[in-house]
Scaffold this motif. Structure first.
Motif, PDB file in Angstrom:
ATOM      1  N   ALA A   1       0.842  -1.212   0.000  1.00 54.94           N
ATOM      2  CA  ALA A   1       0.000   0.000   0.000  1.00 54.94           C
ATOM      3  C   ALA A   1       0.870   1.252   0.000  1.00 54.94           C
ATOM      4  O   ALA A   1       0.594   2.213  -0.724  1.00 54.94           O
ATOM      5  CB  ALA A   1      -0.927  -0.013   1.206  1.00 54.94           C
ATOM      6  N   LYS A   2       1.942   1.228   0.797  1.00 50.70           N
ATOM      7  CA  LYS A   2       2.825   2.404   0.884  1.00 50.70           C
ATOM      8  C   LYS A   2       3.574   2.616  -0.432  1.00 50.70           C
ATOM      9  O   LYS A   2       3.740   3.744  -0.887  1.00 50.70           O
ATOM     10  CB  LYS A   2       3.822   2.242   2.043  1.00 50.70           C
ATOM     11  N   GLN A   3       4.012   1.502  -1.021  1.00 46.75           N
ATOM     12  CA  GLN A   3       4.713   1.575  -2.302  1.00 46.75           C
ATOM     13  C   GLN A   3       3.801   2.166  -3.378  1.00 46.75           C
ATOM     14  O   GLN A   3       4.195   3.047  -4.141  1.00 46.75           O
ATOM     15  CB  GLN A   3       5.165   0.156  -2.694  1.00 46.75           C
ATOM     16  N   ARG A   4       2.555   1.682  -3.384  1.00 54.39           N
ATOM     17  CA  ARG A   4       1.565   2.153  -4.361  1.00 54.39           C
ATOM     18  C   ARG A   4       1.319   3.651  -4.189  1.00 54.39           C
ATOM     19  O   ARG A   4       1.213   4.394  -5.157  1.00 54.39           O
ATOM     20  CB  ARG A   4       0.286   1.353  -4.128  1.00 54.39           C
ATOM     21  N   GLU A   5       1.241   4.092  -2.931  1.00 53.26           N
ATOM     22  CA  GLU A   5       0.994   5.503  -2.608  1.00 53.26           C
ATOM     23  C   GLU A   5       2.148   6.375  -3.125  1.00 53.26           C
ATOM     24  O   GLU A   5       1.929   7.432  -3.703  1.00 53.26           O
ATOM     25  CB  GLU A   5       0.875   5.631  -1.085  1.00 53.26           C
ATOM     26  N   GLN A   6       3.372   5.891  -2.917  1.00 55.01           N
ATOM     27  CA  GLN A   6       4.570   6.627  -3.352  1.00 55.01           C
ATOM     28  C   GLN A   6       4.599   6.749  -4.886  1.00 55.01           C
ATOM     29  O   GLN A   6       4.854   7.825  -5.421  1.00 55.01           O
ATOM     30  CB  GLN A   6       5.804   5.864  -2.893  1.00 55.01           C
ATOM     31  N   ASN A   7       4.298   5.638  -5.553  1.00 57.93           N
ATOM     32  CA  ASN A   7       4.288   5.645  -7.022  1.00 57.93           C
ATOM     33  C   ASN A   7       3.225   6.594  -7.563  1.00 57.93           C
ATOM     34  O   ASN A   7       3.448   7.297  -8.538  1.00 57.93           O
ATOM     35  CB  ASN A   7       4.006   4.234  -7.565  1.00 57.93           C
ATOM     36  N   ARG A   8       2.077   6.596  -6.891  1.00 67.91           N
ATOM     37  CA  ARG A   8       0.970   7.451  -7.333  1.00 67.91           C
ATOM     38  C   ARG A   8       1.367   8.924  -7.205  1.00 67.91           C
ATOM     39  O   ARG A   8       1.103   9.742  -8.078  1.00 67.91           O
ATOM     40  CB  ARG A   8      -0.253   7.172  -6.452  1.00 67.91           C
ATOM     41  N   ARG A   9       2.057   9.251  -6.112  1.00 66.65           N
ATOM     42  CA  ARG A   9       2.485  10.637  -5.889  1.00 66.65           C
ATOM     43  C   ARG A   9       3.507  11.069  -6.961  1.00 66.65           C
ATOM     44  O   ARG A   9       3.412  12.151  -7.507  1.00 66.65           O
ATOM     45  CB  ARG A   9       3.103  10.764  -4.487  1.00 66.65           C
ATOM     46  N   LYS A  10       4.449  10.165  -7.248  1.00 65.25           N
ATOM     47  CA  LYS A  10       5.457  10.470  -8.285  1.00 65.25           C
ATOM     48  C   LYS A  10       4.786  10.694  -9.631  1.00 65.25           C
ATOM     49  O   LYS A  10       5.143  11.607 -10.369  1.00 65.25           O
ATOM     50  CB  LYS A  10       6.457   9.322  -8.398  1.00 65.25           C
TER      51      LYS A  10
END
Lengths: 182, 153
Positions: B34-43
């Motif tokens: 979930a955290k990885q997905r959130e980071q990718n979405r922000r980028k």
């Protein structure tokens, strides 16, 4: 988990410093019933694991948008059920796979010294898998998860009368299938 | 027959088995994902914003070029304003990739872009902070853009 605990967890999830802790508490409380619900619908463990993760990733992302108008478990069941229906749309042949897995498991059981009750469980699952999608979901939520029609209505966005009709037709079809297979 | 008494002989068990240790590991595993997905979405959002600004810069430049009777200083001002926006977005992207906090990002990227004459020294500072890849990208952008004035100001 009562409503006060749910509210506490969501207040944690809305605080960036406590978000992860709140998420883990929520997941620990609900992962088993939600997994079981998903597994009964999709049958394969691998698919159930993916959908369970997808469900809680959505929870992590959209926790802020949860307004508390319904109970947390109905919200979780709703997300999980939507993920399952997406899975059905994406994988048109999923039902063949599910029937195959159930058949193989039943074959393994009948080859062992297991008693007859295991075989009956597989026949029961085969009967459920043959139901139309909506009836299958309603039957599982009512029979296994023992949810009220009002809660199921919130999960599936349907009226209580429609759900009762769905359940009735589902149970009649299951009985018919079990008689034919006896 | 009442619902409660239906299928009593079958019960509520299912024949499906869960692999050992599955429930012990799944929460942490999902949180990481979930955290990885959130980071990718922000980028991805930052990248999209950068492209949107670059596209609007090109659109304004094109519009100004084809618009009859437009006075040159107005075009220059508009292009300079957009250049400042692009620089701000690039700084913001750098800040995000360095994983600094939201509060720090707000400090780096002003909410409202102020349109002022940029001194050559400030551009040099920004350029010195950029990586080789980013410099190459910027150079390619400048070369391909017909409307950026390269003459000394």
């Amino acid at each position: 988990m009562n409503e006060a605990d749910e509210a506490h967890i969501f207040s944690m999830m809305k605080d960036p410093r406590l978000r992860d802790k709140g998420f883990l508490q929520l997941m620990d409380a609900y992962k088993e019933p939600i997994y079981s619900h998903i597994r009964r619908l999709v049958v394969s463990h691998e698919d159930a694991e993916d959908i369970l993760q997808e469900t809680f990733i959505n929870v992590y992302r959209f926790a802020d948008s949860f307004k508390g108008e319904s109970r947390v478990f109905t919200w979780l069941y709703r997300i999980a059920t939507n993920e399952c229906t997406k899975h059905f749309r994406r994988n048109k042949k999923w039902i063949n796979n599910a029937v195959k897995i159930t058949g193989e498991m039943a074959g393994e059981v009948s080859g062992n010294d297991s008693d007859n009750s295991d075989l009956i469980l597989f026949k029961f699952q085969s009967a459920i898998l043959r139901l139309p999608e909506k009836q299958r979901i309603v039957f599982n939520l009512r029979y296994y998860d023992e949810l009220s029609y009002e809660d199921i209505g919130q999960i599936l966005n349907s009226s209580v009368n429609t759900l009762k009709t769905n359940y009735h037709y589902a149970s009649e079809k299951i009985k018919q299938y079990l008689i034919e297979q006896a | 027959m009442k619902e409660e008494t239906e299928f009593q002989e079958i019960g509520k068990n299912t024949p499906y088995k869960v692999p050992d240790g599955f429930f012990e590991k799944i929460s942490e595993k999902t949180l990481r994902k979930a955290k990885q997905r959130e980071q990718n979405r922000r980028k991805m959002l930052i990248t999209l914003r950068t492209f949107a600004v670059a596209a609007s810069l090109s659109a304004i430049a094109l519009l100004a070029y084809f618009m009859p009777g437009t006075e040159e200083p107005v075009i220059k001002q508009m292009v300079q304003n957009k250049q400042t926006e692009v620089k701000d977005t690039i700084r913001l992207t750098e800040a995000i990739t360095k994983k600094i906090t939201i509060a720090e990002i707000k400090k780096v990227a002003p909410v409202k872009t102020t349109y002022k004459e940029t001194k050559p020294e400030e551009i040099t500072d920004v350029l010195s902070e950029m990586s080789d890849d980013e410099l190459l990208q910027l150079a390619a952008m400048y070369k391909s853009d017909l409307f950026i004035d390269e003459s000394p100001q």
